[in-house]
Write an enzyme that holds these catalytic residues in place. Sequence first.
Site, PDB file in Angstrom:
ATOM      1  N   LYS A 129       0.847  -1.202   0.000  1.00 32.25           N
ATOM      2  CA  LYS A 129       0.000   0.000   0.000  1.00 32.25           C
ATOM      3  C   LYS A 129       0.882   1.252   0.000  1.00 32.25           C
ATOM      4  O   LYS A 129       0.599   2.222  -0.695  1.00 32.25           O
ATOM      5  CB  LYS A 129      -0.881  -0.013   1.258  1.00 32.25           C
ATOM      6  CG  LYS A 129      -1.453   1.344   1.645  1.00 32.25           C
ATOM      7  CD  LYS A 129      -2.434   1.230   2.787  1.00 32.25           C
ATOM      8  CE  LYS A 129      -1.899   1.567   4.156  1.00 32.25           C
ATOM      9  NZ  LYS A 129      -1.710   2.977   4.469  1.00 32.25           N
ATOM     10  N   ASN A 130       1.958   1.197   0.797  1.00 35.19           N
ATOM     11  CA  ASN A 130       2.769   2.400   0.977  1.00 35.19           C
ATOM     12  C   ASN A 130       3.681   2.699  -0.210  1.00 35.19           C
ATOM     13  O   ASN A 130       4.369   3.708  -0.204  1.00 35.19           O
ATOM     14  CB  ASN A 130       3.573   2.307   2.286  1.00 35.19           C
ATOM     15  CG  ASN A 130       2.642   2.353   3.500  1.00 35.19           C
ATOM     16  OD1 ASN A 130       1.432   2.574   3.355  1.00 35.19           O
ATOM     17  ND2 ASN A 130       3.192   2.141   4.685  1.00 35.19           N
ATOM     18  N   ARG A 147      -4.755   9.790   3.570  1.00 32.99           N
ATOM     19  CA  ARG A 147      -3.820  10.917   3.682  1.00 32.99           C
ATOM     20  C   ARG A 147      -3.032  11.130   2.395  1.00 32.99           C
ATOM     21  O   ARG A 147      -2.291  12.089   2.259  1.00 32.99           O
ATOM     22  CB  ARG A 147      -2.830  10.643   4.819  1.00 32.99           C
ATOM     23  CG  ARG A 147      -3.376  10.957   6.178  1.00 32.99           C
ATOM     24  CD  ARG A 147      -2.394  10.580   7.244  1.00 32.99           C
ATOM     25  NE  ARG A 147      -1.146  11.311   7.166  1.00 32.99           N
ATOM     26  CZ  ARG A 147      -0.978  12.554   7.572  1.00 32.99           C
ATOM     27  NH1 ARG A 147      -1.988  13.217   8.088  1.00 32.99           N
ATOM     28  NH2 ARG A 147       0.194  13.150   7.482  1.00 32.99           N
ATOM     29  N   CYS A 158      -5.669   7.107   9.498  1.00 35.53           N
ATOM     30  CA  CYS A 158      -6.008   6.491  10.781  1.00 35.53           C
ATOM     31  C   CYS A 158      -5.848   7.493  11.921  1.00 35.53           C
ATOM     32  O   CYS A 158      -4.995   8.374  11.873  1.00 35.53           O
ATOM     33  CB  CYS A 158      -5.093   5.305  11.033  1.00 35.53           C
ATOM     34  SG  CYS A 158      -5.583   3.859  10.092  1.00 35.53           S
ATOM     35  N   ARG A 199      -0.990  13.674  13.301  1.00 41.71           N
ATOM     36  CA  ARG A 199      -0.551  13.498  11.922  1.00 41.71           C
ATOM     37  C   ARG A 199      -0.576  14.819  11.154  1.00 41.71           C
ATOM     38  O   ARG A 199      -1.304  14.986  10.184  1.00 41.71           O
ATOM     39  CB  ARG A 199      -1.387  12.425  11.224  1.00 41.71           C
ATOM     40  CG  ARG A 199      -1.314  11.102  11.948  1.00 41.71           C
ATOM     41  CD  ARG A 199      -1.832   9.959  11.145  1.00 41.71           C
ATOM     42  NE  ARG A 199      -0.820   9.419  10.247  1.00 41.71           N
ATOM     43  CZ  ARG A 199      -1.030   8.364   9.480  1.00 41.71           C
ATOM     44  NH1 ARG A 199      -2.183   7.758   9.486  1.00 41.71           N
ATOM     45  NH2 ARG A 199      -0.081   7.915   8.693  1.00 41.71           N
ATOM     46  N   ASP A 251       4.069   0.134  12.432  1.00 43.08           N
ATOM     47  CA  ASP A 251       2.929  -0.690  12.002  1.00 43.08           C
ATOM     48  C   ASP A 251       3.069  -2.160  12.415  1.00 43.08           C
ATOM     49  O   ASP A 251       2.140  -2.934  12.234  1.00 43.08           O
ATOM     50  CB  ASP A 251       2.796  -0.645  10.472  1.00 43.08           C
ATOM     51  CG  ASP A 251       2.602   0.748   9.944  1.00 43.08           C
ATOM     52  OD1 ASP A 251       1.541   1.051   9.396  1.00 43.08           O
ATOM     53  OD2 ASP A 251       3.536   1.562  10.085  1.00 43.08           O
ATOM     54  N   VAL A 288       7.202   6.654  17.255  1.00 41.84           N
ATOM     55  CA  VAL A 288       6.930   7.338  15.982  1.00 41.84           C
ATOM     56  C   VAL A 288       5.668   8.200  16.066  1.00 41.84           C
ATOM     57  O   VAL A 288       5.668   9.355  15.654  1.00 41.84           O
ATOM     58  CB  VAL A 288       6.832   6.328  14.821  1.00 41.84           C
ATOM     59  CG1 VAL A 288       6.506   7.042  13.508  1.00 41.84           C
ATOM     60  CG2 VAL A 288       8.123   5.536  14.684  1.00 41.84           C
ATOM     61  N   ARG A 311      -8.460  -0.816   4.167  1.00 44.66           N
ATOM     62  CA  ARG A 311      -7.478   0.200   3.785  1.00 44.66           C
ATOM     63  C   ARG A 311      -6.088  -0.412   3.644  1.00 44.66           C
ATOM     64  O   ARG A 311      -5.236   0.132   2.938  1.00 44.66           O
ATOM     65  CB  ARG A 311      -7.420   1.326   4.835  1.00 44.66           C
ATOM     66  CG  ARG A 311      -8.673   2.171   4.878  1.00 44.66           C
ATOM     67  CD  ARG A 311      -8.465   3.454   5.660  1.00 44.66           C
ATOM     68  NE  ARG A 311      -7.263   4.104   5.210  1.00 44.66           N
ATOM     69  CZ  ARG A 311      -6.378   4.700   6.000  1.00 44.66           C
ATOM     70  NH1 ARG A 311      -6.581   4.753   7.285  1.00 44.66           N
ATOM     71  NH2 ARG A 311      -5.314   5.272   5.510  1.00 44.66           N
TER      72      ARG A 311
HETATM   73  C1  UD1 Z   1       3.742   6.359   6.592  1.00 41.42           C
HETATM   74  C2  UD1 Z   1       2.983   5.079   6.377  1.00 41.42           C
HETATM   75  C3  UD1 Z   1       2.535   4.457   7.687  1.00 41.42           C
HETATM   76  C4  UD1 Z   1       3.692   4.353   8.652  1.00 41.42           C
HETATM   77  C5  UD1 Z   1       4.468   5.656   8.744  1.00 41.42           C
HETATM   78  C6  UD1 Z   1       5.735   5.552   9.584  1.00 41.42           C
HETATM   79  C7  UD1 Z   1       1.878   5.478   4.253  1.00 41.42           C
HETATM   80  C8  UD1 Z   1       0.574   5.633   3.548  1.00 41.42           C
HETATM   81  N1  UD1 Z   1       1.801   5.350   5.580  1.00 41.42           N
HETATM   82  O1  UD1 Z   1       2.836   7.314   7.152  1.00 41.42           O
HETATM   83  O2  UD1 Z   1       2.014   3.174   7.427  1.00 41.42           O
HETATM   84  O3  UD1 Z   1       3.165   4.048   9.929  1.00 41.42           O
HETATM   85  O4  UD1 Z   1       4.837   6.112   7.443  1.00 41.42           O
HETATM   86  O5  UD1 Z   1       6.559   4.528   9.106  1.00 41.42           O
HETATM   87  O6  UD1 Z   1       2.937   5.465   3.642  1.00 41.42           O
HETATM   88  N2  UD1 Z   1       5.090  14.314  11.053  1.00 41.42           N
HETATM   89  C9  UD1 Z   1       5.010  15.649  11.383  1.00 41.42           C
HETATM   90  N3  UD1 Z   1       4.740  16.546  10.388  1.00 41.42           N
HETATM   91  C10 UD1 Z   1       4.581  16.183   9.076  1.00 41.42           C
HETATM   92  C11 UD1 Z   1       4.678  14.816   8.751  1.00 41.42           C
HETATM   93  C12 UD1 Z   1       4.921  13.886   9.758  1.00 41.42           C
HETATM   94  O7  UD1 Z   1       5.145  16.033  12.548  1.00 41.42           O
HETATM   95  O8  UD1 Z   1       4.351  17.044   8.215  1.00 41.42           O
HETATM   96  C13 UD1 Z   1       5.329  13.310  12.126  1.00 41.42           C
HETATM   97  C14 UD1 Z   1       4.115  12.407  12.359  1.00 41.42           C
HETATM   98  O9  UD1 Z   1       3.163  13.007  13.181  1.00 41.42           O
HETATM   99  C15 UD1 Z   1       4.766  11.201  12.989  1.00 41.42           C
HETATM  100  C16 UD1 Z   1       6.110  11.112  12.259  1.00 41.42           C
HETATM  101  O10 UD1 Z   1       6.351  12.414  11.719  1.00 41.42           O
HETATM  102  O11 UD1 Z   1       5.006  11.434  14.362  1.00 41.42           O
HETATM  103  C17 UD1 Z   1       6.169  10.082  11.155  1.00 41.42           C
HETATM  104  O12 UD1 Z   1       5.188  10.343  10.191  1.00 41.42           O
HETATM  105  P1  UD1 Z   1       5.373   9.914   8.646  1.00 41.42           P
HETATM  106  O13 UD1 Z   1       6.625   9.112   8.505  1.00 41.42           O
HETATM  107  O14 UD1 Z   1       5.217  11.120   7.795  1.00 41.42           O
HETATM  108  O15 UD1 Z   1       4.150   8.954   8.408  1.00 41.42           O
HETATM  109  P2  UD1 Z   1       3.192   8.857   7.168  1.00 41.42           P
HETATM  110  O16 UD1 Z   1       3.947   9.172   5.905  1.00 41.42           O
HETATM  111  O17 UD1 Z   1       1.921   9.599   7.453  1.00 41.42           O
END
Ligand code: UD1
Length: 454
Positions: A39-40, A113, A137, A142, A326, A348, A434
């Site tokens: 998915k990712n 997202r 989720c 986020r 995850d 995380v 999802r």
């Molecule tokens: C992606 C994955 C998800 C996985 C996560 C971490 C997808 C669709 N989802 O989510 O399955 O759990 O990586 O491996 O690819 N953060 C900020 N500001 C931002 C962006 C992120 O503060 O603008 C923080 C988040 O709140 C979190 C951390 O950074 O604490 C990691 O988030 P991120 O790696 O961006 O996760 P996703 O890309 O949303």
Amino acid sequence: MTTPLQGTRREATAAPRGDVLAIRGGRALRGRVKVTGAKNLATKAMVASLLGETVSVLRDVPELSDVGVVRSLLEVHGVHVSEGDEPGSLRLDPSDVESAHMEEIDAHAGASRIPILFCGPLLHRLGQAFIPDLGGCRIGDRPIDFHLDALRKFGAVVEKLPSGIRLSAPEGLHGAEITLPYPSVGATEQVLLTAVRADGVTELHNAAIEPEIMDLIAVLQKMGAIISYEPNRVIFIEGVPHLRGYDHRSIFDRNEAASWASAALATDGEIFVEGARQQEMLTFLNVYRKAGGWFDIHEDGILFRRGGPLKPVVVETDVHPGFMTDWQQPLTVALTQAEGESIVHETVYENRMGFTDALVKMGADIVVHPHGLDGGYRRVARRELEQAAVINGPTPLHGADIVVPDLRGGYSHVIAALTASGESIVSGVEILSRGYEKFLDKLEALGADFDVIG
Ligand code: UD1
């Protein structure tokens, strides 16, 4: 009827059939499941097709609702999406890309997202983008501040509206030097998808280096991009004026593979996960072995089962190459059956332990420390937002009525219900579509005893 590989439209309808399960536990899961594309990666590679001037073909696309959301959003922007030349493949033709109406985008954005990643490609193609309020989720705030800060550095103008964000690039996008405050997966993808066609060189520091990101880099290189990286989380992107389409087979879904592996551990079963590969799961496999799991690596997959009594472990979730956030929820179910005290440090996300409430209701001994726990050897630096769960086992689990909170937490609830004695009613299971392809079919094939009751 709409399938996940087709588009989706957000409507106020009743929960679809398959949302409530009556699960009778105590039966080990045994058999074979196949994991396909991640998915990712798949959803991000689909967005990348917008950057090309010719047709892209993506293979091993999983049948997930997030894929349907991205397909719909591509379609409202004029990308022609059709089935490819083999089952599970998609053909994405971006030759008629056009701007869409805000209401249309909003109606198709669903609870995903991924729409945030449309920003860079749409700015390059159309000079503007509208991104609705994002779902995903409920595992913390986020935020998207890293994304917006990076886009501004490329020269984008960001305007916040009550219903979302409007972006424009009156003077085009140019390369930038960007340092992420945290190696965010999504923000790294945002930078890649924007920098490949920006004017000049982009230097990204503190980048995420997950295997799915490396696979996205491979997709972009096939399209004509010039991207290199150094071992210290630095990625260099030399912008090019034109990109073409790609033909790519997605990397397998590590999260789904790890979930079934933990299901074998928790239910004391034996599951062959076809399509799982060792290299991308090294960290998971180490923890699995330490927790008493046994695995055998085959060319076409990995066989998982217990290797003896389950043992307690201390795990810290982290960005790659650490233990993925995850992976902790399904593993936690197995740890309720281990002899002694396990600790799961979630570093995380700030709100990813809520799923343990249901496990406690089912008889588990789990205490969540909402501000984390100090002491002991740490591999991952202490973060302010972290939480910790202390799991004392083994505790027999009994059936209960539970409501699924999020994707991975929901999977762990189903596995807990299968491990428990008696019957559980698990509601909200639809959210699993999802991230888990053909979830109920796979459960059935593994011998799970359940009825769909709503
Ligand atoms: C992606 C994955 C998800 C996985 C996560 C971490 C997808 C669709 N989802 O989510 O399955 O759990 O990586 O491996 O690819 N953060 C900020 N500001 C931002 C962006 C992120 O503060 O603008 C923080 C988040 O709140 C979190 C951390 O950074 O604490 C990691 O988030 P991120 O790696 O961006 O996760 P996703 O890309 O949303």
